[in-house]
Design an enzyme around this catalytic site. Structure first.
Site, short mmCIF file in Angstrom:
data_model
loop_
_atom_site.label_atom_id
_atom_site.label_comp_id
_atom_site.label_asym_id
_atom_site.label_seq_id
_atom_site.Cartn_x
_atom_site.Cartn_y
_atom_site.Cartn_z
N LYS A 72 56.92 36.58 22.34
CA LYS A 72 56.66 37.74 22.23
C LYS A 72 58.07 38.79 22.12
O LYS A 72 59.09 38.26 23.07
CB LYS A 72 55.88 38.44 23.47
CG LYS A 72 54.45 38.14 23.27
CD LYS A 72 53.61 38.67 24.44
CE LYS A 72 52.01 38.54 24.42
NZ LYS A 72 51.35 39.10 25.35
N ARG A 119 30.64 43.12 27.28
CA ARG A 119 30.75 41.70 27.20
C ARG A 119 29.98 41.14 28.45
O ARG A 119 29.64 39.74 28.35
CB ARG A 119 32.12 41.42 27.08
CG ARG A 119 32.68 41.94 26.00
CD ARG A 119 34.19 41.05 25.70
NE ARG A 119 34.29 40.93 24.30
CZ ARG A 119 35.59 39.72 24.17
NH1 ARG A 119 35.93 39.24 24.88
NH2 ARG A 119 35.38 39.40 22.92
N GLU A 127 35.36 38.41 30.83
CA GLU A 127 34.73 39.61 31.53
C GLU A 127 33.36 39.01 32.15
O GLU A 127 33.22 39.66 33.27
CB GLU A 127 34.21 40.49 30.39
CG GLU A 127 35.74 41.37 29.79
CD GLU A 127 36.08 40.36 28.80
OE1 GLU A 127 37.28 40.74 28.23
OE2 GLU A 127 35.86 39.44 28.40
#
Length: 622
Positions: free
Chosen positions: A276, A390, A362
């Site tokens: 990243k 979700r 989730e």
């Protein structure tokens, strides 16, 4: 930017010589940094996928071959290479291009997304659709290591592994580990070898020549030999041919490996390692800070604000969580991979034994909390409104049905601005209030948010507190942990004839609109249970009622008021204001609210339109 400016589509990219790809990557990375510094947006993740994006469009015949990006916050290089370079200055702005893939935006955006772990399922669907239609094209899912923590990704892997005649490639973009020595020349050689025709042919010959006992022995030897060097075994067990890991910034490794994989049939799995923030030292050093920055000077980097801004609701929650944890040893903090976004960094530092990041899962986070509640603990699930959708089944069956003591802190409720429809929390009031045993609250300012969090925490059952993204109004926050009376609204302004029932973030705009209308304003606070006594009283002393909410009109708080009026036999004109029955695109939140008629002028105009230009006299228009 000579190379980049010559590319208006992947067809132009594929005309370049291999030797030109590295200079192109440098130009593309510089363009991403410059562009994001002017508009804000996701930076670290996009810098990490520059070479991978180039290699994918160079090798595959996009858009005929389908690229499916997981989450989608790493697709800026993809957008730039697919004809949207000149529109990057409009990124995430009103009427501009989205920060995520959108099918309506480009034929190269094959699947719209902004949440995680959907790519493999979608790509598998596309691959099997191609087989059904007799089309010879490839489907490629690009999924990050974080997204592999969600069960949906493994459900898709499990399903895909049984089809040995499809053109499906799953690329794991692993950016959570350093590029260590094993990911070098040796692994590049192994990747090429394993993806090459010779290796594939040798395995197929072995299947046809070796007797069953020897074939099984050879198969086990192959798996364990590969497993000693690469983490292949798990993905091989799913039915995938595992390749890698390889350096995701090395085009000399990426391109030939992808070219070899393109020739193979059946489910393929390529493991690439990226970093990243690659190529921008500040982002490499702090990829979290540069994950989603606002505007900044690339030469100087992100600087702290000169003057302290108003406290955000996320910060209010984070401070409350620490304070309540100190007061009650039973408190457990749970997040599905949103520690920074949900304001839980300080809590993790102070109470590490009571902090749980369950990954991008989730559904698991909610049932995990339910299990803890069964044992007498008091879990607080910090989750964005849009992400709780979700886990709706788990919310109903695992928490509410059993009336378990779980508190849900719903950040990013209502419109969220630049992230757009995928991240907007427009539906929680509608989908929560229909669930038995739930208490549902909407905060109108920072202090009330803190009080509601305490109220939900002490309520011996499931409770949800919704609050918007960003800063509050600057309200003074009391340091104590006081609670509110459940189901009790608050009269904020006494007026005549018109009564505005405001829910949560709409209180301030309602108060401003009321000044010109001389209207009464009630801060409803609770969507469930509704303050029926206040409603009856207000209805008796006013000619018309108006509800205002930053949530969908259909099934929301206004609908709850209409139902309560019907139950009480109240027959008065009712105007329900809220978000329309459509997805609201990205843009400045204030502008979006104004477009939806949810700023003070919009509320006033809607009331005058409904009840006549001289609203206080209440000439009701049919």
């Amino acid at each position: 930017m000579n190379l980049l400016n010559s590319i208006n589509s992947p067809d132009d990219l594929r005309k370049l010589a291999r030797s030109q790809l590295k200079p192109l990557a440098d130009e593309l990375r510089h363009f991403v940094i410059d562009s994001v510094s002017k508009t804000g947006g996701h930076l670290s993740s996009n810098l990490g996928t520059v070479e991978l994006t180039i290699a994918l469009h160079y090798v595959f015949q996009t858009p005929e071959d389908r690229l499916v990006w997981d989450v989608g916050h790493q697709t800026y290089p993809h957008k730039i290479l697919t004809g949207r370079r000149d529109r990057m200055h409009t990124l995430r702005q009103l009427n501009g291009i989205s920060g995520f893939p959108r099918r309506v935006e480009s034929e190269y955006d094959t699947f719209g997304t902004a949440h995680s772990s959907t790519s493999i399922s979608a790509a598998l669907g596309m691959a099997l659709a191609a087989r059904t239609k007799g089309e010879d094209r490839h489907s490629v899912a690009i999924i990050g290591d974080g997204s592999m923590t969600a069960g949906m990704a493994f459900e898709a892997l499990n399903n895909a592994g049984v089809y040995d005649d499809i053109n499906l490639l799953v690329i794991l973009n692993d950016n959570d580990m350093s590029i260590s020595p094993p990911v070098g020349a040796l692994n590049r050689y192994l990747a090429r070898l394993m993806s090459g025709k010779f290796y594939a042919a040798a395995r197929n010959v072995g299947k046809s020549v070796l007797p069953p006992p020897m074939l099984e022995l050879a198969k086990r030897f192959e798996e364990h030999a590969k497993g000693m060097i690469v983490p292949a075994t798990m993905f091989e067990e799913f039915g995938f041919n595992y390749i890698g890991p390889i350096d995701g910034h090395d085009l000399d490794s990426l391109v030939p490996t992808l070219q070899n994989l393109k020739k193979l049939k059946g489910p393929q799995f390529l493991h690439v390692v990226t970093k990243k923030g690659q190529g921008y030292k500040l982002a490499e050093a702090d990829p979290i800070l540069y994950h989603g920055p606002g505007k900044f000077n690339p030469a100087e980097g992100i600087k702290p604000a000169a003057t302290p801004a108003k406290q955000t609701y996320t910060q209010v929650f984070g401070q409350w969580l620490c304070d309540m944890a100190a007061a009650d040893q039973r408190l457990i903090g749970i997040t599905p991979a949103m520690r920074e976004g949900s304001g839980m960094v300080e809590f993790e530092q102070k109470f590490p034994a009571r902090y749980y990041d369950v990954g991008i899962a989730e559904q698991h986070s909610v049932t995990f909390a339910a299990g803890m509640a069964c044992e007498g603990l008091k879990p607080v699930v910090a989750i964005y409104s849009t992400f709780l959708q979700r886990a709706y089944d788990q919310l109903i069956h695992d928490v509410a049905l059993q009336n378990l003591d779980v508190t849900f802190a719903l950040d990013r409720a209502g419109l969220v601005g630049a992230d757009g429809a995928t991240h907007a929390g427009n539906y929680d009031l509608a989908y929560l209030r229909c669930i038995p045993n739930m208490v549902v609250m909407a905060a109108s300012d920072e202090n009330e948010c803190r009080q509601m969090l305490s109220t939900g925490f002490h309520y011996p059952g499931p409770a949800a507190i919704r609050y918007p993204r960003g800063a509050g109004i600057g309200a003074a926050i009391a340091p104590d942990l006081t609670t509110l009376t459940i189901g009790k609204a608050e009269l904020r302004r006494q007026g005549q004839r018109i009564a505005i029932l405001a829910f949560g973030s709409m209180l301030q705009a309602s108060l401003k609109a009321a000044e010109n209308l001389d209207a009464t304003v009630v801060n409803m606070r609770f969507v469930k249970p509704l303050d029926s006594a206040m409603l009856v009283s207000i209805a008796a002393s006013h000619d018309v009622l108006v509800t205002v909410e930053e949530g969908t009109v259909m099934g929301g708080a206004g609908s709850a008021v209409a139902e309560a009026m019907a139950d009480a036999g109240i027959s008065k004109p009712l105007l329900i204001l809220g978000l329309p029955d459509q997805f609201v695109d990205h843009g400045d939140p204030a502008i979006l609210l104004a477009q939806c008629g949810l700023d003070a002028p919009g509320i006033e105009a809607a009331i005058r339109k409904k009840f006549g230009s001289d609203a206080p006299k209440l000439v009701v228009n049919n």
